[in-house]
Design a protein around this motif. Structure first.
Motif, mmCIF file in Angstrom:
data_model
loop_
_atom_site.group_PDB
_atom_site.id
_atom_site.type_symbol
_atom_site.label_atom_id
_atom_site.label_comp_id
_atom_site.label_asym_id
_atom_site.label_seq_id
_atom_site.Cartn_x
_atom_site.Cartn_y
_atom_site.Cartn_z
ATOM 1 N N ALA A 31 0.833 -1.209 0.000
ATOM 2 C CA ALA A 31 0.000 0.000 0.000
ATOM 3 C C ALA A 31 0.865 1.255 0.000
ATOM 4 C CB ALA A 31 -0.934 -0.006 1.210
ATOM 5 N N GLU A 32 1.891 1.262 0.816
ATOM 6 C CA GLU A 32 2.786 2.420 0.883
ATOM 7 C C GLU A 32 3.519 2.606 -0.450
ATOM 8 O OE1 GLU A 32 6.365 4.654 1.382
ATOM 9 O OE2 GLU A 32 6.431 2.466 1.265
ATOM 10 N N PHE A 33 3.999 1.520 -1.038
ATOM 11 C CA PHE A 33 4.700 1.565 -2.326
ATOM 12 C C PHE A 33 3.775 2.083 -3.427
ATOM 13 C CE2 PHE A 33 5.563 -0.978 -6.247
ATOM 14 C CZ PHE A 33 6.689 -0.277 -6.665
ATOM 15 N N LEU A 34 2.597 1.506 -3.565
ATOM 16 C CA LEU A 34 1.659 1.935 -4.614
ATOM 17 C C LEU A 34 1.213 3.376 -4.392
ATOM 18 C CD1 LEU A 34 -0.555 -1.269 -4.991
ATOM 19 C CD2 LEU A 34 1.334 -0.511 -6.456
ATOM 20 N N GLY A 35 1.068 3.771 -3.141
ATOM 21 C CA GLY A 35 0.671 5.139 -2.822
ATOM 22 C C GLY A 35 1.669 6.172 -3.325
ATOM 23 N N ARG A 36 2.943 5.811 -3.291
ATOM 24 C CA ARG A 36 3.974 6.744 -3.785
ATOM 25 C C ARG A 36 3.810 6.987 -5.278
ATOM 26 N NH1 ARG A 36 7.981 3.439 -0.669
ATOM 27 N NH2 ARG A 36 8.978 2.964 -2.659
ATOM 28 N N PHE A 37 3.337 5.991 -6.026
ATOM 29 C CA PHE A 37 3.150 6.170 -7.467
ATOM 30 C C PHE A 37 1.844 6.861 -7.800
ATOM 31 C CE2 PHE A 37 6.649 3.274 -7.667
ATOM 32 C CZ PHE A 37 7.317 3.675 -8.810
ATOM 33 N N GLN A 38 0.837 6.738 -6.946
ATOM 34 C CA GLN A 38 -0.443 7.392 -7.219
ATOM 35 C C GLN A 38 -0.341 8.902 -7.199
ATOM 36 O OE1 GLN A 38 -3.392 5.613 -4.597
ATOM 37 N NE2 GLN A 38 -4.256 4.546 -6.355
ATOM 38 N N VAL A 39 0.623 9.464 -6.491
ATOM 39 C CA VAL A 39 0.744 10.921 -6.417
ATOM 40 C C VAL A 39 1.584 11.495 -7.557
ATOM 41 C CG1 VAL A 39 0.410 10.973 -3.921
ATOM 42 C CG2 VAL A 39 2.727 10.841 -4.848
ATOM 43 N N ILE A 40 2.219 10.645 -8.345
ATOM 44 C CA ILE A 40 2.992 11.125 -9.492
ATOM 45 C C ILE A 40 2.025 11.335 -10.652
ATOM 46 C CG2 ILE A 40 4.857 10.650 -11.116
ATOM 47 C CD1 ILE A 40 6.099 8.811 -8.984
ATOM 48 N N GLN A 41 1.899 12.578 -11.098
ATOM 49 C CA GLN A 41 0.985 12.920 -12.187
ATOM 50 C C GLN A 41 1.640 12.630 -13.528
ATOM 51 O OE1 GLN A 41 -2.080 13.869 -11.180
ATOM 52 N NE2 GLN A 41 -1.214 13.587 -9.159
ATOM 53 N N GLY A 42 0.840 12.240 -14.509
ATOM 54 C CA GLY A 42 1.359 12.090 -15.864
ATOM 55 C C GLY A 42 2.033 10.763 -16.140
ATOM 56 N N VAL A 43 1.876 9.779 -15.277
ATOM 57 C CA VAL A 43 2.432 8.445 -15.517
ATOM 58 C C VAL A 43 1.253 7.477 -15.603
ATOM 59 C CG1 VAL A 43 3.867 6.583 -14.610
ATOM 60 C CG2 VAL A 43 4.577 8.958 -14.329
ATOM 61 N N THR A 44 1.123 6.814 -16.743
ATOM 62 C CA THR A 44 0.004 5.915 -16.970
ATOM 63 C C THR A 44 0.501 4.578 -17.488
ATOM 64 O OG1 THR A 44 -1.362 7.814 -17.575
ATOM 65 C CG2 THR A 44 -2.194 5.640 -18.184
#
Length: 164
Positions: free
Chosen positions: A110-123
């Motif tokens: 959850a902590e790992f995935l959360g770090r990527f959810q806040v990065i905008q423009g990566v899909t």
């Protein structure tokens, strides 16, 4: 010594012949958190998405096969910033070959995935998804806004009998 790991995704045509192959190998240099910082830097000028509470709600689905879970996670859940973590078992082992160690347990994932959810423009754009019930291989292309080409990859997921 310890060798490098890799993953090969293979598709067969109707005649049982190999029709597509993608190979991904473990990098010699484990960028880990540096990759996160690079993605943040490359996308820092992207417009911020609305906060989670302000986004359109995605109908909660509960797919149970590995392939359907992958399609749901990298489709509606990714687009809405929904709760991907509910699909992970408490004792999940999440190996991302860009990191030295796997993420063990639901809280660490959850902590790992959360770090990527806040990065905008990566899909993550799914390309091919196998038809497995309890295990699935899939290929993807990570699109980074403002960059001329994406990052191709392949992944393997396995779910338990409860679909986690």
């Amino acid at each position: 010594g310890t060798g490098l790991r890799g993953l090969t995704y293979v598709e067969l045509n109707q005649q049982g012949q190999v029709s597509f192959v993608r190979e991904v190998s473990e990098p010699l240099f484990k960028a880990g958190v540096l990759m996160e910082k690079l993605l943040e830097s490359l996308t820092k000028d992207q417009p911020r998405l609305p906060q989670k509470n302000d986004r359109l709600a995605v109908p909660a689905e509960t797919p149970t096969t590995a392939g359907d879970i992958v399609r749901y996670l990298y489709g509606p859940v990714q687009q809405s910033g929904g709760d991907a973590v509910r699909f992970y078992a408490e004792n999940v082992v999440y190996e991302d070959m860009n990191y030295e160690l796997p993420f063990g347990g639901k809280a660490a994932v959850a902590e790992f995935l959360g770090r990527f959810q806040v990065i905008q423009g990566v899909t993550f754009q799914l390309e091919r998804v196998s038809d497995g019930e309890q295990a699935v291989g899939f290929t993807y292309n990570i699109q980074v806004a403002g960059q001329p080409r994406g990052i191709r990859g392949a992944t393997f997921y396995e779910v338990d009998k409860l679909g986690k």
